[in-house]
Design a protein around this motif. Structure first.
Motif, PDB file in Angstrom:
ATOM      1  N   LYS A 150       3.677  -0.007   6.931  1.00 42.76           N
ATOM      2  CA  LYS A 150       2.888   1.215   7.113  1.00 42.76           C
ATOM      3  C   LYS A 150       2.146   1.585   5.840  1.00 42.76           C
ATOM      4  O   LYS A 150       2.754   1.609   4.764  1.00 42.76           O
ATOM      5  N   ASN A 192      -1.008  -7.178   6.953  1.00 39.91           N
ATOM      6  CA  ASN A 192      -0.087  -8.292   7.152  1.00 39.91           C
ATOM      7  C   ASN A 192       0.764  -8.421   5.889  1.00 39.91           C
ATOM      8  O   ASN A 192       0.400  -7.856   4.860  1.00 39.91           O
ATOM      9  N   ALA A 249       3.106  -4.495  -5.717  1.00 40.78           N
ATOM     10  CA  ALA A 249       3.522  -3.084  -5.591  1.00 40.78           C
ATOM     11  C   ALA A 249       4.297  -2.952  -4.287  1.00 40.78           C
ATOM     12  O   ALA A 249       3.986  -2.116  -3.438  1.00 40.78           O
ATOM     13  N   ASN A 278      17.486   5.957   4.557  1.00 37.62           N
ATOM     14  CA  ASN A 278      16.285   6.800   4.512  1.00 37.62           C
ATOM     15  C   ASN A 278      15.217   6.313   5.493  1.00 37.62           C
ATOM     16  O   ASN A 278      14.275   7.031   5.801  1.00 37.62           O
ATOM     17  N   GLN A 288      12.504   5.099 -10.382  1.00 31.58           N
ATOM     18  CA  GLN A 288      11.814   4.847  -9.112  1.00 31.58           C
ATOM     19  C   GLN A 288      11.334   6.146  -8.461  1.00 31.58           C
ATOM     20  O   GLN A 288      11.989   6.721  -7.594  1.00 31.58           O
ATOM     21  N   PHE A 289      10.158   6.551  -8.913  1.00 29.76           N
ATOM     22  CA  PHE A 289       9.537   7.762  -8.384  1.00 29.76           C
ATOM     23  C   PHE A 289       8.077   7.472  -8.086  1.00 29.76           C
ATOM     24  O   PHE A 289       7.469   6.592  -8.715  1.00 29.76           O
ATOM     25  N   ARG A 326      19.039   1.431  -4.624  1.00 28.26           N
ATOM     26  CA  ARG A 326      17.844   0.768  -4.117  1.00 28.26           C
ATOM     27  C   ARG A 326      17.813  -0.670  -4.594  1.00 28.26           C
ATOM     28  O   ARG A 326      18.417  -0.998  -5.612  1.00 28.26           O
ATOM     29  N   SER A 328      10.707  -0.681  -2.912  1.00 28.41           N
ATOM     30  CA  SER A 328      12.149  -0.952  -2.869  1.00 28.41           C
ATOM     31  C   SER A 328      12.698  -0.634  -1.487  1.00 28.41           C
ATOM     32  O   SER A 328      12.026   0.002  -0.657  1.00 28.41           O
ATOM     33  N   CYS A 352       7.075   6.606   0.265  1.00 30.23           N
ATOM     34  CA  CYS A 352       6.902   8.019  -0.056  1.00 30.23           C
ATOM     35  C   CYS A 352       6.420   8.790   1.176  1.00 30.23           C
ATOM     36  O   CYS A 352       7.019   9.786   1.573  1.00 30.23           O
ATOM     37  N   ILE A 355      -3.226  -5.520   0.511  1.00 27.41           N
ATOM     38  CA  ILE A 355      -2.445  -6.123   1.611  1.00 27.41           C
ATOM     39  C   ILE A 355      -1.239  -5.237   1.914  1.00 27.41           C
ATOM     40  O   ILE A 355      -0.478  -4.894   1.007  1.00 27.41           O
ATOM     41  N   GLY A 376       0.874   3.827   3.003  1.00 30.87           N
ATOM     42  CA  GLY A 376       1.554   4.997   2.416  1.00 30.87           C
ATOM     43  C   GLY A 376       2.955   4.660   1.927  1.00 30.87           C
ATOM     44  O   GLY A 376       3.533   5.420   1.161  1.00 30.87           O
ATOM     45  N   LYS A 407      11.077  16.099   1.803  1.00 30.72           N
ATOM     46  CA  LYS A 407      10.679  17.458   1.385  1.00 30.72           C
ATOM     47  C   LYS A 407      10.363  18.336   2.589  1.00 30.72           C
ATOM     48  O   LYS A 407      10.567  19.552   2.559  1.00 30.72           O
ATOM     49  N   ALA A 442       0.844  -1.210   0.000  1.00 20.33           N
ATOM     50  CA  ALA A 442       0.000   0.000   0.000  1.00 20.33           C
ATOM     51  C   ALA A 442       0.874   1.253   0.000  1.00 20.33           C
ATOM     52  O   ALA A 442       0.747   2.123   0.854  1.00 20.33           O
ATOM     53  N   GLY A 443       1.787   1.324  -0.957  1.00 19.55           N
ATOM     54  CA  GLY A 443       2.550   2.554  -1.187  1.00 19.55           C
ATOM     55  C   GLY A 443       1.900   3.331  -2.320  1.00 19.55           C
ATOM     56  O   GLY A 443       0.720   3.106  -2.657  1.00 19.55           O
TER      57      GLY A 443
HETATM   58  C1  LIG Z   1      14.527   9.642   0.655  1.00 19.95           C
HETATM   59  C2  LIG Z   1      13.633   9.459  -0.531  1.00 19.95           C
HETATM   60  C3  LIG Z   1      13.081  10.557  -1.148  1.00 19.95           C
HETATM   61  C4  LIG Z   1      12.253  10.403  -2.243  1.00 19.95           C
HETATM   62  N1  LIG Z   1      11.737  11.513  -2.835  1.00 19.95           N
HETATM   63  C5  LIG Z   1      10.934  11.375  -3.909  1.00 19.95           C
HETATM   64  C6  LIG Z   1      10.370  12.523  -4.515  1.00 19.95           C
HETATM   65  O1  LIG Z   1      10.606  13.655  -4.096  1.00 19.95           O
HETATM   66  N2  LIG Z   1       9.560  12.349  -5.590  1.00 19.95           N
HETATM   67  C7  LIG Z   1       9.279  11.098  -6.089  1.00 19.95           C
HETATM   68  O2  LIG Z   1       8.546  10.994  -7.071  1.00 19.95           O
HETATM   69  N3  LIG Z   1       9.804   9.985  -5.518  1.00 19.95           N
HETATM   70  C8  LIG Z   1      10.621  10.100  -4.446  1.00 19.95           C
HETATM   71  N4  LIG Z   1      11.121   8.977  -3.855  1.00 19.95           N
HETATM   72  C9  LIG Z   1      10.780   7.660  -4.418  1.00 19.95           C
HETATM   73  C10 LIG Z   1       9.390   7.179  -3.953  1.00 19.95           C
HETATM   74  O3  LIG Z   1       9.336   7.173  -2.545  1.00 19.95           O
HETATM   75  C11 LIG Z   1       9.134   5.779  -4.501  1.00 19.95           C
HETATM   76  O4  LIG Z   1       9.379   5.780  -5.886  1.00 19.95           O
HETATM   77  C12 LIG Z   1       7.702   5.336  -4.248  1.00 19.95           C
HETATM   78  O5  LIG Z   1       7.434   5.291  -2.874  1.00 19.95           O
HETATM   79  C13 LIG Z   1       7.480   3.945  -4.867  1.00 19.95           C
HETATM   80  O6  LIG Z   1       6.183   3.534  -4.634  1.00 19.95           O
HETATM   81  P1  LIG Z   1       5.829   1.983  -4.636  1.00 19.95           P
HETATM   82  O7  LIG Z   1       4.337   1.902  -4.536  1.00 19.95           O
HETATM   83  O8  LIG Z   1       6.489   1.301  -5.749  1.00 19.95           O
HETATM   84  O9  LIG Z   1       6.505   1.391  -3.307  1.00 19.95           O
HETATM   85  P2  LIG Z   1       6.454   1.853  -1.784  1.00 19.95           P
HETATM   86  O10 LIG Z   1       5.959   3.214  -1.595  1.00 19.95           O
HETATM   87  O11 LIG Z   1       7.765   1.529  -1.196  1.00 19.95           O
HETATM   88  O12 LIG Z   1       5.367   0.872  -1.147  1.00 19.95           O
HETATM   89  C14 LIG Z   1       5.579  -0.516  -1.049  1.00 19.95           C
HETATM   90  C15 LIG Z   1       4.765  -1.042   0.140  1.00 19.95           C
HETATM   91  O13 LIG Z   1       4.703  -2.472   0.045  1.00 19.95           O
HETATM   92  C16 LIG Z   1       4.776  -3.018   1.355  1.00 19.95           C
HETATM   93  N5  LIG Z   1       5.159  -4.425   1.226  1.00 19.95           N
HETATM   94  C17 LIG Z   1       6.351  -4.927   0.820  1.00 19.95           C
HETATM   95  N6  LIG Z   1       6.287  -6.281   0.744  1.00 19.95           N
HETATM   96  C18 LIG Z   1       5.040  -6.613   1.108  1.00 19.95           C
HETATM   97  C19 LIG Z   1       4.344  -7.850   1.199  1.00 19.95           C
HETATM   98  N7  LIG Z   1       4.916  -9.006   0.871  1.00 19.95           N
HETATM   99  N8  LIG Z   1       3.066  -7.845   1.636  1.00 19.95           N
HETATM  100  C20 LIG Z   1       2.451  -6.680   1.940  1.00 19.95           C
HETATM  101  N9  LIG Z   1       3.043  -5.482   1.855  1.00 19.95           N
HETATM  102  C21 LIG Z   1       4.317  -5.450   1.433  1.00 19.95           C
HETATM  103  C22 LIG Z   1       5.791  -2.124   2.037  1.00 19.95           C
HETATM  104  O14 LIG Z   1       5.657  -2.228   3.433  1.00 19.95           O
HETATM  105  C23 LIG Z   1       5.424  -0.739   1.480  1.00 19.95           C
HETATM  106  O15 LIG Z   1       4.489  -0.100   2.302  1.00 19.95           O
HETATM  107  C24 LIG Z   1      11.952   9.099  -2.745  1.00 19.95           C
HETATM  108  C25 LIG Z   1      12.490   7.981  -2.115  1.00 19.95           C
HETATM  109  C26 LIG Z   1      13.322   8.138  -1.017  1.00 19.95           C
HETATM  110  C27 LIG Z   1      13.880   6.919  -0.365  1.00 19.95           C
END
Ligand SMILES: Cc1cc2nc3c(=O)[nH]c(=O)nc-3n(C[C@H](O)[C@H](O)[C@H](O)COP(=O)(O)OP(=O)(O)OC[C@H]3O[C@@H](n4cnc5c(N)ncnc54)[C@H](O)[C@@H]3O)c2cc1C
Length: 470
Positions: free
Chosen positions: A38, A114, A139, A160, A309-310, A264, A142, A43, A34, A40, A52, A13-14
């Motif tokens: 946390k 979970n 989803a 981070n 990765q944004f 990452r 990283s 990000c 699932i 969110g 930010k 849930a990111g």
């Molecule tokens: C310091 C920092 C600054 C950043 N600044 C920017 C910015 O300014 N602008 C920008 O566009 N991007 C920025 N990013 C990148 C951005 O945070 C990521 O690209 C974005 O969060 C990716 O989203 P996602 O949905 O792929 O993964 P995530 O947001 O990481 O979400 C993945 C989720 O999956 C959950 N998960 C993992 N495995 C499982 C499982 N087996 N079962 C259930 N849950 C699970 C995790 O707990 C997590 O909550 C930054 C990253 C960092 C580290």
């Protein structure tokens, strides 16, 4: 054990997972979401938002030191670091409800808190709930990559995941890794009073235009950030209260705190990809142009795919999944229009091809046009004359834009639109921009491209002469 049948099961849930879940639920699909940690994801909790918020605090401190030129006496800011930490927590709290379990349940999503793992090609187990879905979306994001450096496991280091939680300003922060994450944090801490050294095995910000990076580096130097490029860290050790970082040329850098920002890696440790029949490539989940994995029932989006990765990439990916899952469209991922901004002062932003990439692809048929912030009236009034807008043009259309300077991340948006909608430079030039704005830089760069074509054309000149005789 509960067994749930659903249309879509989203794991993580990111930024990406939340976007799929909310859109799919609002379109009337049954959705299970699932999340093992946390809501969110990175990000909200460890990435964009805390970084930010930290940067905003550091800018506010910096502004206090820059009043003299406006006739307002500069002061040396008194920084209450524990209050900066509280500011970061308050910002996260303010945004949290948008990503909360409560909000998603109200949207009709079944949220399971979970970790989820595949137990067959079409079943996921999360705690004691078994989910059977028509489609799965991985989803899971990283994690910070921890490089294999001798001695690193014997010292305390930050990533981070915990750097935004420290309540005292580091005396001397050593950052390993000069990518966007490391450099943003480096400048922010320097402006909040830390001595900062950044070590990078290559160039810092090496996905960005080198000319733009030089502008940024000049400011980092003024901020007191020491940048060491082309030096690999070979050894780390603890020495009383110091951390000693030794590089390949045997220089020793002493610091009080160490931040690892060296890249990452995909977060796949809980998920059992083998059982699902999902193949990896370079550790990341391998997807085709439709974001399908090697198991046609399973999609992967966002950071876990390893691409750009944004947050906005993850959200863009989510849109592709929705088109496919809800509307049955064969939506293909495009990459050429995904921008990025590094939130330094000055900001640096890119969409499409860089100058070098444009030349590599189209050779001399590319035209590069550039205007400097120092020619913009608004930049002059605000004493922000540093930076430029550079646009790469092929056959009358922008194919890339690089902006470094104040609000680059805002100014790039028009080039994001132009490139994704394949607009011509004439469209930007025809726009009327309010005066005085930094946005005029974009119009001006278009005019800089078009003006020679008009002014140097003998046909146009002849035509103008004929008109005068009528
Ligand atoms: C310091 C920092 C600054 C950043 N600044 C920017 C910015 O300014 N602008 C920008 O566009 N991007 C920025 N990013 C990148 C951005 O945070 C990521 O690209 C974005 O969060 C990716 O989203 P996602 O949905 O792929 O993964 P995530 O947001 O990481 O979400 C993945 C989720 O999956 C959950 N998960 C993992 N495995 C499982 C499982 N087996 N079962 C259930 N849950 C699970 C995790 O707990 C997590 O909550 C930054 C990253 C960092 C580290």
């Amino acid at each position: 054990m509960d067994k749930i049948y659903t249309d879509i099961c989203v794991i993580g849930a990111g930024s990406g997972g939340l976007s799929v879940a909310s859109a799919a639920a609002q379109l009337g699909l049954n959705v299970v979401l699932i999340e093992g940690h946390k809501m969110g994801g990175d990000c909200l909790n460890y990435g964009c938002i805390p970084s930010k918020a930290l940067i905003a605090a550091s800018k506010s401190a910096y502004a206090l030191t820059k009043g003299d030129a406006f006739g307002i006496r500069s002061v040396s800011p008194k920084i209450e670091f524990s209050e900066v930490k509280k500011h970061i927590s308050r910002v996260i709290k303010k945004i949290e409800p948008h990503d909360s379990v409560e909000r998603f349940e109200k949207l009709g999503v079944k949220v399971i808190q979970n970790y989820g793992k595949f137990i067959s090609k079409n079943e996921v187990l999360a705690g004691d709930q078994l989910i059977v879905a028509r489609r799965f979306v991985i989803a899971t994001g990283s994690e910070p990559l921890i490089p294999k450096i001798k001695g690193l496991d014997k010292v305390e280091y930050y990533t981070n995941k915990n750097i935004f939680k420290i309540s005292e300003c580091p005396k001397h922060l050593i950052v390993i890794g000069g990518g966007p994450i490391g450099i943003e944090i480096a400048q922010a801490y320097a402006r909040l009073g830390a001595a900062v050294t950044v070590l990078d095995a290559r160039n810092i910000l090496d996905n960005d235009d080198p000319e733009a990076v030089r502008v940024v580096m000049a400011q980092l130097e003024k901020d007191g950030v020491k940048i060491v490029e082309h030096q690999e860290v070979t050894y780390i050790e603890k020495d009383s209260n110091n951390i000693k970082v030794i590089t390949s040329d045997e220089t020793i850098y002493n610091g009080s705190h160490l931040l690892i920002a060296a890249g990452r890696e995909p977060n796949i440790k809980h998920i059992d990809l083998d059982i699902a029949g999902v193949i990896q490539s370079n550790k990341n989940i391998k997807v085709d142009a439709f974001l399908k994995t090697s198991n046609k029932r399973i999609f992967a989006i966002g950071d876990v795919t390893g691409e750009r990765q944004f947050t906005h990439t993850a959200e863009y990916h989510a849109g592709i999944i929705i088109k496919s899952a809800a509307f049955g469209l064969k939506a293909k991922e495009k990459k050429y229009h995904i921008p990025w901004t590094t939130y330094l002062d000055p900001e640096i932003s890119q969409v499409g091809l860089t100058e070098k990439q444009a030349f590599n692809k189209y050779g001399k048929r590319v035209t590069i046009v550039k205007v400097e912030y120092s020619n913009n009236d608004r930049a002059i009034t605000e004493l922000e004359p540093v930076g430029f807008v550079k646009v790469m043009v092929f056959k009358g259309r922008p194919i890339g834009a690089t902006i470094v300077g104040k609000h680059a991340g805002e100014l790039i948006q028009i080039w994001c639109l132009a490139i994704s909608s394949k607009l011509k430079m004439t469209a930007i030039s025809a726009m009327v921009s309010p005066y005085p704005t930094l946005g005029e830089l974009n119009k001006r760069v278009s005019n800089a491209y078009l003006a020679p074509k008009v002014l140097n054309s003998p046909i146009i000149k002849r035509f103008v002469r004929i008109i005068q005789k009528l």
